[in-house]
Enzyme design. Sequence first.
Site, PDB file in Angstrom:
ATOM      1  N   CYS A   8       0.843  -1.210   0.000  1.00 24.68           N
ATOM      2  CA  CYS A   8       0.000   0.000   0.000  1.00 24.68           C
ATOM      3  C   CYS A   8       0.877   1.260   0.000  1.00 24.68           C
ATOM      4  O   CYS A   8       1.719   1.433   0.890  1.00 24.68           O
ATOM      5  CB  CYS A   8      -0.865  -0.044   1.251  1.00 24.68           C
ATOM      6  SG  CYS A   8      -1.920   1.377   1.474  1.00 24.68           S
ATOM      7  N   CYS A  40      -0.886   3.602  -6.482  1.00 23.65           N
ATOM      8  CA  CYS A  40      -1.877   3.032  -5.555  1.00 23.65           C
ATOM      9  C   CYS A  40      -2.113   1.591  -5.969  1.00 23.65           C
ATOM     10  O   CYS A  40      -2.207   1.295  -7.168  1.00 23.65           O
ATOM     11  CB  CYS A  40      -3.175   3.830  -5.634  1.00 23.65           C
ATOM     12  SG  CYS A  40      -4.537   3.087  -4.743  1.00 23.65           S
TER      13      CYS A  40
HETATM   14  N1  DGL Z   1      -3.897   0.687  -0.933  1.00 23.92           N
HETATM   15  C1  DGL Z   1      -3.943   2.120  -0.978  1.00 23.92           C
HETATM   16  C2  DGL Z   1      -2.692   2.689  -1.677  1.00 23.92           C
HETATM   17  O1  DGL Z   1      -1.950   1.968  -2.340  1.00 23.92           O
HETATM   18  C3  DGL Z   1      -5.174   2.663  -1.633  1.00 23.92           C
HETATM   19  C4  DGL Z   1      -6.484   2.259  -1.018  1.00 23.92           C
HETATM   20  C5  DGL Z   1      -6.803   2.971   0.273  1.00 23.92           C
HETATM   21  O2  DGL Z   1      -7.104   4.188   0.251  1.00 23.92           O
HETATM   22  O3  DGL Z   1      -6.753   2.295   1.291  1.00 23.92           O
HETATM   23  O4  DGL Z   1      -2.448   3.866  -1.549  1.00 23.92           O
END
Ligand code: DGL
Length: 269
Positions: A71, A184
């Site tokens: 993430c 993301c």
């Molecule tokens: N997994 C998050 C990222 O890569 C995006 C999703 C979220 O907002 O939790 O930034």
Amino acid sequence: MNIGIFDSGLGGLIITKSLIKAMPQYNFCYLGDTKYVPYGNRSKEVVYDLTKRCIDYLFNEKDCKLIIIACNTATIASLRKLQQEYLPSHYNDRRILGVIIPTLETIIERQYNKIGLFATNGTINSNVYDEELKKLNPNIKLYSQATPLLVPLIENNGDKYTTPIIKDYISNLNKDIEAIILGCTHYPHYKKQIKDEAEKLFNHKVDIISQDEIIPEKTMTYLNNHPEIDACLSKESKHIFELTDITKSYIEQATNMFQHEINIKKIDL
Ligand code: DGL
């Protein structure tokens, strides 16, 4: 011991799928914090606390030697603090990797001059991509665009609504960009659409930098450079998928992302 992959939700399954493909012999434990997704609009302090409890779980309960924080939002809010403060005092022999530096290294290797970045509000507002890129090469121009509607669209099967939103986000970037970073875990879902719309709008080739295509190679390089870590990793092709909340829709989305059914267990955290 295992390799842990952590994401705020299900998006990290796309990176997990490509890791398993590239490194099929390794054991992977995926943890998606679906109870608290999305992280993208939360404060840095809360994202750090949420991430730390998942890291503790993967180290203590899943016997992970190495954790990849897939993430971007969690990498930005927690990676440095976890590596510099938490690991030395709690898990001196374990390692955590993030996704930002490997992504920027790829930008440098491919010698781009002007690039766009799509990411959550948390990632864009942190300025971490700009700051880290300046350290690596101050001459590369980065044009950042917060794209907060994309995660909710993916999580709610909103594909039929995405075209005008993606077009609008692209139109805010500089027309001379050579590539767009998908900063993301969820965005690889829109890889082709973002590329097609950007090329149509700017009338030239635009590459897409997608972390599911970068992280496996960078992880293999890391393990080659750290044989002492690699030696601790089990190679039994065991793949475990766990979420902190499970709904029918999560199972359907996970099946879609993996393109076949996977066995997902709910854990209490
Ligand atoms: N997994 C998050 C990222 O890569 C995006 C999703 C979220 O907002 O939790 O930034």
